[in-house]
Design an enzyme around this catalytic site. Sequence first.
Site, PDB file in Angstrom:
ATOM      1  N   ALA A  70       0.826  -1.211   0.000  1.00 20.80           N
ATOM      2  CA  ALA A  70       0.000   0.000   0.000  1.00 20.80           C
ATOM      3  C   ALA A  70       0.858   1.258   0.000  1.00 20.80           C
ATOM      4  O   ALA A  70       1.956   1.288   0.562  1.00 20.80           O
ATOM      5  CB  ALA A  70      -0.916  -0.001   1.224  1.00 20.80           C
ATOM      6  N   GLY A 115       0.690  -5.651   0.502  1.00 22.52           N
ATOM      7  CA  GLY A 115      -0.196  -5.788  -0.642  1.00 22.52           C
ATOM      8  C   GLY A 115       0.510  -6.285  -1.886  1.00 22.52           C
ATOM      9  O   GLY A 115      -0.103  -6.930  -2.738  1.00 22.52           O
ATOM     10  N   GLU A 118       0.542  -9.885  -1.530  1.00 19.45           N
ATOM     11  CA  GLU A 118      -0.838 -10.359  -1.696  1.00 19.45           C
ATOM     12  C   GLU A 118      -1.232 -10.424  -3.168  1.00 19.45           C
ATOM     13  O   GLU A 118      -1.974 -11.322  -3.578  1.00 19.45           O
ATOM     14  CB  GLU A 118      -1.793  -9.471  -0.898  1.00 19.45           C
ATOM     15  CG  GLU A 118      -1.658  -9.701   0.599  1.00 19.45           C
ATOM     16  CD  GLU A 118      -2.447  -8.707   1.428  1.00 19.45           C
ATOM     17  OE1 GLU A 118      -3.214  -9.146   2.295  1.00 19.45           O
ATOM     18  OE2 GLU A 118      -2.313  -7.486   1.193  1.00 19.45           O
ATOM     19  N   GLU A 138       2.092  -6.098   7.788  1.00 14.41           N
ATOM     20  CA  GLU A 138       1.061  -5.105   8.116  1.00 14.41           C
ATOM     21  C   GLU A 138       0.904  -4.842   9.609  1.00 14.41           C
ATOM     22  O   GLU A 138       0.623  -3.703  10.021  1.00 14.41           O
ATOM     23  CB  GLU A 138      -0.289  -5.530   7.515  1.00 14.41           C
ATOM     24  CG  GLU A 138      -0.415  -5.285   6.022  1.00 14.41           C
ATOM     25  CD  GLU A 138       0.081  -6.449   5.169  1.00 14.41           C
ATOM     26  OE1 GLU A 138      -0.220  -6.476   3.971  1.00 14.41           O
ATOM     27  OE2 GLU A 138       0.790  -7.329   5.720  1.00 14.41           O
TER      28      GLU A 138
END
Length: 264
Positions: A70, A115, A118, A138
């Site tokens: 992110a 992310g 991910e 995170e």
Amino acid sequence: MDELRFGDFVVVRRHGSVTELVLDRPKAMNAVSTDMARALTAACADLTADPATRVVVLTSTHPKAFCVGADLKERNSFTDQDLLRQRPVTRAAYTAVLDLPAPTLAAVHGFALGGGFEIALSCDLIVADPTAVVGLPEVSVGVIPGGGGTQLLPRRIGAARAAELIFTARRVPAVEAHALGLVDVLAEEGEDREQALALAARIAANSPVGLRAAKRALRLGHGLDLRAGLEVEDAAWRSVAFSGDRAEGVAAFNEKRTPDWPGE
């Protein structure tokens, strides 16, 4: 080679039946901003609707990163309402990669964190070179993996091992990541993209109807009890058994030639 840009940060390149989905925000190491998330969603929608795409390979234009997750610089200016408004946008991007109907590979070098990892986990296979560093850090910034990490990681490596990696927020180097099953293929340094594209070409030589049905069966059957999983498999088999691809595959086998898949 055909090339199409989605927004400022995502490029689609077509190599015949293999399509390369390129993360192209090098100034920010491909950090996922709101605009980049929208572009990724749009690109995936285009690929989902394209029957000519047999296999997708996600790559990066940054020499030292696949994607660092992110965009925390963007989020630093957010109010709580801004963050709440962004959530469905970013979630849609991760889901769009996960829901691609064609087999999907990630080519990872350098950092694939949060992310970014991910996005790779949303693919069916991950090819990484020795510079890769992966992880879901995170909790170290006060959140949790929100792009599918808490669900995708344990499906890859088991619940306890996933918990250890998520709870410690540690970064895992490529060799260990390969040993743990976090990545599937360890390429030579600098060869992750080429090896992923080569593997994709091998996959794309097979029936596109069969590939999509096999992916659907693998995804939908995972986690079900055996009997329910076999029903999922049977439904996928029925969807291809009377297809043009099945007829062509049988004919080509008997005629000792390479199939010319109709893709239907």
